[in-house]
Design a protein around this motif. Sequence first.
Motif, PDB file in Angstrom:
ATOM      1  N   GLY A   1       0.801  -1.221   0.000  1.00  0.00           N
ATOM      2  CA  GLY A   1       0.000   0.000   0.000  1.00  0.00           C
ATOM      3  C   GLY A   1       0.831   1.267   0.000  1.00  0.00           C
ATOM      4  O   GLY A   1       0.336   2.337  -0.384  1.00  0.00           O
ATOM      5  N   THR A   2       2.087   1.167   0.403  1.00  0.00           N
ATOM      6  CA  THR A   2       2.981   2.335   0.404  1.00  0.00           C
ATOM      7  C   THR A   2       3.877   2.362  -0.830  1.00  0.00           C
ATOM      8  O   THR A   2       4.752   3.221  -0.941  1.00  0.00           O
ATOM      9  CB  THR A   2       3.877   2.335   1.656  1.00  0.00           C
ATOM     10  OG1 THR A   2       4.853   1.282   1.565  1.00  0.00           O
ATOM     11  CG2 THR A   2       3.054   2.169   2.920  1.00  0.00           C
ATOM     12  N   GLY A   3       3.673   1.398  -1.735  1.00  0.00           N
ATOM     13  CA  GLY A   3       4.476   1.350  -2.949  1.00  0.00           C
ATOM     14  C   GLY A   3       5.669   0.417  -2.874  1.00  0.00           C
ATOM     15  O   GLY A   3       6.470   0.357  -3.811  1.00  0.00           O
ATOM     16  N   PHE A   4       5.801  -0.333  -1.781  1.00  0.00           N
ATOM     17  CA  PHE A   4       6.917  -1.274  -1.636  1.00  0.00           C
ATOM     18  C   PHE A   4       6.386  -2.694  -1.684  1.00  0.00           C
ATOM     19  O   PHE A   4       5.562  -3.082  -0.851  1.00  0.00           O
ATOM     20  CB  PHE A   4       7.660  -1.046  -0.321  1.00  0.00           C
ATOM     21  CG  PHE A   4       8.751  -2.056  -0.060  1.00  0.00           C
ATOM     22  CD1 PHE A   4       9.958  -1.977  -0.728  1.00  0.00           C
ATOM     23  CD2 PHE A   4       8.535  -3.110   0.825  1.00  0.00           C
ATOM     24  CE1 PHE A   4      10.955  -2.916  -0.510  1.00  0.00           C
ATOM     25  CE2 PHE A   4       9.524  -4.056   1.056  1.00  0.00           C
ATOM     26  CZ  PHE A   4      10.738  -3.958   0.387  1.00  0.00           C
ATOM     27  N   ASP A   5       6.848  -3.486  -2.651  1.00  0.00           N
ATOM     28  CA  ASP A   5       6.399  -4.861  -2.806  1.00  0.00           C
ATOM     29  C   ASP A   5       7.444  -5.807  -2.214  1.00  0.00           C
ATOM     30  O   ASP A   5       8.515  -6.006  -2.800  1.00  0.00           O
ATOM     31  CB  ASP A   5       6.186  -5.197  -4.279  1.00  0.00           C
ATOM     32  CG  ASP A   5       5.577  -6.581  -4.486  1.00  0.00           C
ATOM     33  OD1 ASP A   5       5.414  -7.315  -3.488  1.00  0.00           O
ATOM     34  OD2 ASP A   5       5.254  -6.924  -5.640  1.00  0.00           O
TER      35      ASP A   5
ATOM     36  N   ALA B   1     -11.478  -6.040  -0.162  1.00  0.00           N
ATOM     37  CA  ALA B   1     -10.942  -5.918   1.189  1.00  0.00           C
ATOM     38  C   ALA B   1      -9.725  -5.019   1.260  1.00  0.00           C
ATOM     39  O   ALA B   1      -9.393  -4.501   2.336  1.00  0.00           O
ATOM     40  CB  ALA B   1     -10.601  -7.301   1.731  1.00  0.00           C
ATOM     41  N   HIS B   2      -9.045  -4.807   0.129  1.00  0.00           N
ATOM     42  CA  HIS B   2      -7.793  -4.046   0.122  1.00  0.00           C
ATOM     43  C   HIS B   2      -7.906  -2.656  -0.492  1.00  0.00           C
ATOM     44  O   HIS B   2      -6.892  -1.988  -0.705  1.00  0.00           O
ATOM     45  CB  HIS B   2      -6.696  -4.850  -0.593  1.00  0.00           C
ATOM     46  CG  HIS B   2      -6.185  -5.990   0.236  1.00  0.00           C
ATOM     47  ND1 HIS B   2      -6.817  -7.210   0.279  1.00  0.00           N
ATOM     48  CD2 HIS B   2      -5.128  -6.076   1.081  1.00  0.00           C
ATOM     49  CE1 HIS B   2      -6.158  -8.016   1.096  1.00  0.00           C
ATOM     50  NE2 HIS B   2      -5.144  -7.353   1.605  1.00  0.00           N
ATOM     51  N   VAL B   3      -9.116  -2.214  -0.754  1.00  0.00           N
ATOM     52  CA  VAL B   3      -9.296  -0.884  -1.349  1.00  0.00           C
ATOM     53  C   VAL B   3      -8.648   0.193  -0.481  1.00  0.00           C
ATOM     54  O   VAL B   3      -7.884   1.049  -0.975  1.00  0.00           O
ATOM     55  CB  VAL B   3     -10.794  -0.573  -1.556  1.00  0.00           C
ATOM     56  CG1 VAL B   3     -11.001   0.899  -1.882  1.00  0.00           C
ATOM     57  CG2 VAL B   3     -11.366  -1.429  -2.671  1.00  0.00           C
ATOM     58  N   GLU B   4      -8.934   0.178   0.817  1.00  0.00           N
ATOM     59  CA  GLU B   4      -8.409   1.215   1.701  1.00  0.00           C
ATOM     60  C   GLU B   4      -6.894   1.121   1.838  1.00  0.00           C
ATOM     61  O   GLU B   4      -6.199   2.144   1.908  1.00  0.00           O
ATOM     62  CB  GLU B   4      -9.061   1.120   3.086  1.00  0.00           C
ATOM     63  CG  GLU B   4     -10.562   1.350   3.084  1.00  0.00           C
ATOM     64  CD  GLU B   4     -10.936   2.724   2.546  1.00  0.00           C
ATOM     65  OE1 GLU B   4     -10.172   3.686   2.772  1.00  0.00           O
ATOM     66  OE2 GLU B   4     -11.987   2.828   1.887  1.00  0.00           O
ATOM     67  N   THR B   5      -6.367  -0.079   1.861  1.00  0.00           N
ATOM     68  CA  THR B   5      -4.922  -0.270   1.968  1.00  0.00           C
ATOM     69  C   THR B   5      -4.203   0.322   0.770  1.00  0.00           C
ATOM     70  O   THR B   5      -3.151   0.961   0.915  1.00  0.00           O
ATOM     71  CB  THR B   5      -4.593  -1.771   2.068  1.00  0.00           C
ATOM     72  OG1 THR B   5      -5.297  -2.329   3.175  1.00  0.00           O
ATOM     73  CG2 THR B   5      -3.103  -2.007   2.252  1.00  0.00           C
TER      74      THR B   5
END
Length: 243
Positions: free
Chosen positions: A179-183, A210-214
């Motif tokens: 979610g912060t751009g780090f995979d 479930a991951h929309v907000e993340t």
Amino acid sequence: MGLELYLDLHSQPCRAVYIFAKKNNIAFEFKLVNLLAGEQFNEELGKVNTLRLVPAIKDGDFTLGESVAILKYLAGKYQTPDHWYPADLQKRARVDEYLSWQHMTIRYHGSRIFMFRSLLPTLTGQPVPKDKMDEALEDLQKSMQTFEDKFLQGKPYIVGEKVSLADLVALVELMQPLGTGFDPLEGRPKLIEWRERVKSDVGKALFDEAHVETMKIMASLKALDRNSPTMQQLAKHLQKVYR
């Protein structure tokens, strides 16, 4: 009185409980606890979970906190398909082994990256020092290597030939840094294949829901008032937990 789930889908354990309940057609009332608004400090949640943590459930007069305990309770009460939490003693022990290991490894290290890249700089107004970020990244990579070598071992799933609670809990945690751009799975093709396999088994639409907000957390943080008493309280708490 039906089942009530106290959740905030910004939270990894909350997402695991939400996905599991929805996937298994478990009827529940969604009771939103907005963590970014400080609603975990409200009295309503305190009556359900005195620790003021989510997820929490209320099932009639019975209340329960801690996501792993909740997942096992739901699996047992609603007799979900065996692959989630196998009746076979040794397979169940393998699920429990991962769920016991992950708290201070994948969960903590992934959460630390998430906090260092998003919430803590927002709340404090200062970037996390490079040496602390480098240390956090190294710790996460060590946990990822252990996960790949010990728990997955080239198998399609952590336990058996179908998705289990162990896979679900692992994946929602590894989505948090994303979610912060780090995979954290970048450069690990076997784990990327595992991720896509688990997503498919859960159902991509449900998983994405479930991951929309993340996935939009960085934009959401811009609206926070870091000078409010609630946010200052949250900042102090997070700085103690994620050193």
